[in-house]
Scaffold this motif. Structure first.
Motif, PDB file in Angstrom:
ATOM      1  N   GLY A  36     -10.353   2.949  -6.844  1.00 43.43           N
ATOM      2  CA  GLY A  36      -9.834   2.661  -5.515  1.00 43.43           C
ATOM      3  C   GLY A  36      -9.451   1.196  -5.377  1.00 43.43           C
ATOM      4  N   LEU A  37      -8.287   0.938  -4.824  1.00 45.34           N
ATOM      5  CA  LEU A  37      -7.755  -0.422  -4.696  1.00 45.34           C
ATOM      6  C   LEU A  37      -7.822  -0.867  -3.240  1.00 45.34           C
ATOM      7  CD1 LEU A  37      -4.523   0.077  -6.856  1.00 45.34           C
ATOM      8  CD2 LEU A  37      -6.804  -0.625  -7.622  1.00 45.34           C
ATOM      9  N   ILE A  38      -8.300  -2.087  -2.996  1.00 41.54           N
ATOM     10  CA  ILE A  38      -8.449  -2.527  -1.606  1.00 41.54           C
ATOM     11  C   ILE A  38      -7.860  -3.906  -1.329  1.00 41.54           C
ATOM     12  CG2 ILE A  38     -10.504  -1.132  -1.164  1.00 41.54           C
ATOM     13  CD1 ILE A  38     -12.160  -3.737  -1.554  1.00 41.54           C
ATOM     14  N   GLY A  73       0.818  -1.215   0.000  1.00 44.51           N
ATOM     15  CA  GLY A  73       0.000   0.000   0.000  1.00 44.51           C
ATOM     16  C   GLY A  73       0.845   1.256   0.000  1.00 44.51           C
ATOM     17  N   GLU A  74       1.939   1.235   0.752  1.00 42.23           N
ATOM     18  CA  GLU A  74       2.813   2.406   0.784  1.00 42.23           C
ATOM     19  C   GLU A  74       3.506   2.612  -0.561  1.00 42.23           C
ATOM     20  OE1 GLU A  74       3.131   4.679   3.595  1.00 42.23           O
ATOM     21  OE2 GLU A  74       1.239   3.565   3.674  1.00 42.23           O
ATOM     22  N   ILE A  75       3.890   1.532  -1.226  1.00 43.46           N
ATOM     23  CA  ILE A  75       4.485   1.652  -2.565  1.00 43.46           C
ATOM     24  C   ILE A  75       3.472   2.264  -3.537  1.00 43.46           C
ATOM     25  CG2 ILE A  75       5.361   0.354  -4.544  1.00 43.46           C
ATOM     26  CD1 ILE A  75       6.577  -1.643  -2.554  1.00 43.46           C
ATOM     27  N   GLU A 103      -9.189   3.501   6.041  1.00 41.49           N
ATOM     28  CA  GLU A 103     -10.162   4.417   5.472  1.00 41.49           C
ATOM     29  C   GLU A 103     -11.221   3.637   4.699  1.00 41.49           C
ATOM     30  OE1 GLU A 103     -10.195   7.985   2.077  1.00 41.49           O
ATOM     31  OE2 GLU A 103      -8.391   6.787   2.455  1.00 41.49           O
ATOM     32  N   ASN A 104     -12.458   4.048   4.850  1.00 41.34           N
ATOM     33  CA  ASN A 104     -13.554   3.425   4.118  1.00 41.34           C
ATOM     34  C   ASN A 104     -13.694   4.109   2.757  1.00 41.34           C
ATOM     35  OD1 ASN A 104     -15.880   2.182   3.254  1.00 41.34           O
ATOM     36  ND2 ASN A 104     -17.236   3.302   4.648  1.00 41.34           N
ATOM     37  N   LEU A 105     -13.398   3.385   1.686  1.00 41.41           N
ATOM     38  CA  LEU A 105     -13.515   3.939   0.338  1.00 41.41           C
ATOM     39  C   LEU A 105     -14.916   3.801  -0.235  1.00 41.41           C
ATOM     40  CD1 LEU A 105     -10.151   2.859  -1.367  1.00 41.41           C
ATOM     41  CD2 LEU A 105     -10.708   4.962  -0.140  1.00 41.41           C
ATOM     42  N   GLY A 106     -15.869   3.384   0.585  1.00 38.85           N
ATOM     43  CA  GLY A 106     -17.245   3.278   0.125  1.00 38.85           C
ATOM     44  C   GLY A 106     -17.584   1.894  -0.377  1.00 38.85           C
ATOM     45  N   ARG A 113      -4.791   5.266  -5.729  1.00 42.24           N
ATOM     46  CA  ARG A 113      -5.800   5.484  -4.682  1.00 42.24           C
ATOM     47  C   ARG A 113      -5.945   4.212  -3.859  1.00 42.24           C
ATOM     48  NH1 ARG A 113      -8.012   7.195  -0.836  1.00 42.24           N
ATOM     49  NH2 ARG A 113     -10.008   8.320  -0.747  1.00 42.24           N
ATOM     50  N   VAL A 114      -5.327   4.219  -2.707  1.00 42.99           N
ATOM     51  CA  VAL A 114      -5.444   3.109  -1.760  1.00 42.99           C
ATOM     52  C   VAL A 114      -5.925   3.679  -0.432  1.00 42.99           C
ATOM     53  CG1 VAL A 114      -3.651   1.740  -2.894  1.00 42.99           C
ATOM     54  CG2 VAL A 114      -3.014   3.306  -1.052  1.00 42.99           C
ATOM     55  N   PRO A 115      -6.513   2.852   0.440  1.00 42.82           N
ATOM     56  CA  PRO A 115      -7.034   3.384   1.704  1.00 42.82           C
ATOM     57  C   PRO A 115      -5.921   3.903   2.611  1.00 42.82           C
ATOM     58  CG  PRO A 115      -7.868   1.158   1.268  1.00 42.82           C
ATOM     59  CD  PRO A 115      -6.770   1.408   0.295  1.00 42.82           C
ATOM     60  N   SER A 116      -6.188   5.030   3.257  1.00 40.20           N
ATOM     61  CA  SER A 116      -5.300   5.479   4.316  1.00 40.20           C
ATOM     62  C   SER A 116      -5.374   4.501   5.484  1.00 40.20           C
ATOM     63  CB  SER A 116      -5.698   6.884   4.790  1.00 40.20           C
ATOM     64  OG  SER A 116      -5.563   7.822   3.742  1.00 40.20           O
TER      65      SER A 116
END
Length: 502
Positions: free
Chosen positions: A380-382, A230-232, A256-259, A239-242
């Motif tokens: 957004g990627l999860i 995720g940090e990479i 973080e909730n991306l919905g 766009r990845v969750p905080s």
């Protein structure tokens, strides 16, 4: 019994009882029976109501007491059946209430279980509630170690939330996936987040003399990979969750909730605009130079390679699981040997091709649409903890041959052509070589998935995945249309690994 254990808790008020119900809901599996004991007014219905609301993801769900109906059913994340046996006339009447089917297909919450004690399961979880002098109540839990371990894990999740500044968070069951990971939606006042429980995996026995399948295929064994990858990705502008909080040692993340808005419509059909935008995002991603490692205090992580051993280990899932499903017996050694030889020959042509970060499961369940954003930020990627360093063609094949969605051939072709158009000015990018790698990776991935979905049914008791097999088989037929995959096409047809080939 040596494998039986107990826990005692003090619940000072109804709010604590409701939170405890949410913790219980997080620990439940299909087939669990909770026997709720206690005098009238001890809090059995309060606890059951909290469990059902957490499973439903609805804090306001109407959950009436089944005192007169004796049972109420709820189509929640796990089907829930709420029994009140206080007025049961005869123990055997419980079968007329569908207890056998309910206790195998979902979760049963049973008030006054002593009224049908002879028919309560020996491996059920007993929760005894008694009043406390402070106006609250005590809860004593007893059950088999496996169930109690799950409950203890749920209570560890609660402690993680509290230590992360989310004290008294309301928890709602969100989902699980094909792995051991567990997800919840949590709320505190006007904040919400996603709780990820990713316990460290213990690899199964060795696949060969020294390594397990997880080792060879580079399956993530803990959540460090999610954090590092995720940090990479975040560093490269994706766009990845905080991450609000993390406990990598124990396998907890608060994200973080991306919905919940994905790239398919309400009927599960692909939304062309969103699939094309996802292809655009991949084209942008693959046009950049990416670091293969992430290093910070206490963490050093390198993306593993999608090497020949990993590719072949995944392909063996088809032979180990899907072939026996098709034929009723294990695959002959001659079939396995020919399969390996053909695949090794096919792979010789792509190993020198373009390599990049390979997200590995880039398809609809793992893409959240960000309507208010622009460009690549809309995607957004999860789910990227199993990311590897491998062929750029793999993720496009994962998207265009979406394992969970019927992507028609014309849309699949549009996705491919959109990607190629976006990449045409990339230095050293070669379209025809990419097309062959794309077809080969589509064939490899879908062959693996056939085996995985059968294994999920046979080994893990998850039959729902079997409904996807016709789609996956159709994708394999489509991938085999590439003119340079003729030998593999002939093999799949001759060994009846795909249906309805004209």
């Amino acid at each position: 019994m040596n494998d039986y254990s107990t826990i005692e808790l003090h619940l000072p008020d109804d709010a604590a009882t409701q939170r405890f119900g949410q913790d219980l809901a997080a620990a439940l599996h299909r087939g669990d029976v909770l026997m709720l004991k206690g005098d009238l007014g001890a809090g059995k219905s309060t606890l059951a109501r909290s469990i059902i609301r957490a499973l439903a993801g609805d804090a306001e769900l109407e959950v009436p007491s089944p005192t007169f109906t004796l049972v109420q059913s709820y189509q929640t994340a796990l089907p829930a059946y709420h029994y009140d046996l206080y007025r049961l006339g005869d123990q055997d009447e419980i079968f007329e209430l569908g207890f056998d089917e309910a206790s195998s297909s979902g979760v049963c919450l049973v008030e006054w279980p002593q009224m049908a004690e002879a028919h309560m399961p020996a491996d059920g979880l007993v929760i005894s509630l008694t009043e406390a002098d402070d106006g609250g109540r005590y809860a004593e839990l007893a059950g088999p170690k496996e169930k109690m371990d799950r409950l203890n894990r749920a209570m560890e999740q609660r402690r993680f939330l509290e230590n992360s500044g989310w004290r008294n968070a309301r928890r709602e069951y969100l989902s699980g996936d094909a792995s051991a990971r567990h997800y919840e939606h949590v709320f505190v006042e006007d904040r919400d987040a996603i709780l990820v429980d990713s316990p460290a995996l213990v690899p199964a026995g060795p696949m060969n003399s020294t390594k397990s399948y997880a080792d060879i295929a580079h399956i993530a064994l803990n959540c460090t990979s999610f954090f590092a990858v995720g940090e990479i990705l975040r560093g490269g502008g994706l766009r990845v969750p905080s991450i609000y909080a993390k406990d990598l040692d124990n396998g907890f993340l608060l994200l973080e909730n991306l919905g919940h808005d994905g790239i398919v419509d309400a009927d599960g059909k692909p939304i062309a605009e969103r699939y094309l935008a996802a292809a655009d995002m991949l084209a942008t991603m693959h046009s950049r130079a990416w670091p293969r490692t992430h290093v910070e205090a206490g963490i050093s992580y390198e993306l593993p390679p999608f090497d020949r051993d990993a590719i072949m280990a995944e392909l063996d899932l088809l032979v180990d699981w899907y072939v026996p499903e098709r034929t009723g017996g294990p695959a002959p050694s001659s079939l396995r040997a020919e399969y390996h030889a053909l695949w090794h020959e096919a792979l010789d042509g792509i190993e020198e091709g373009e390599k990049t970060i390979m997200l590995r499961d880039f398809h609809s369940p793992n893409i959240l649409w960000q309507e208010a954003s622009e460009g690549s930020d809309r995607v957004g990627l999860i789910d990227f903890q199993d990311a590897l360093w491998g062929p750029s063609a793999y993720d496009l094949a994962s998207l265009a041959f979406d394992a969970r969605v019927d992507v028609p051939a014309n849309m699949e072709n549009a996705i491919l052509e959109r990607y190629l158009e976006r990449r045409k000015d990339t230095a050293l990018f070669e379209a025809e070589g990419f097309r062959r790698a794309y077809a080969l990776m589509a064939l490899q991935r879908n062959s693996k998935i056939l085996g995985i979905f059968v294994r999920l049914n046979r080994r893990d008791g998850k039959p729902g995945y079997m409904r996807h097999l016709p789609r996956i088989s159709g994708y394999i037929r489509r991938a085999l249309d590439h003119p340079r995959l003729g030998s593999l096409r002939e093999f799949y047809i001759r060994n009846r690994l795909i249906d309805n080939v004209e």
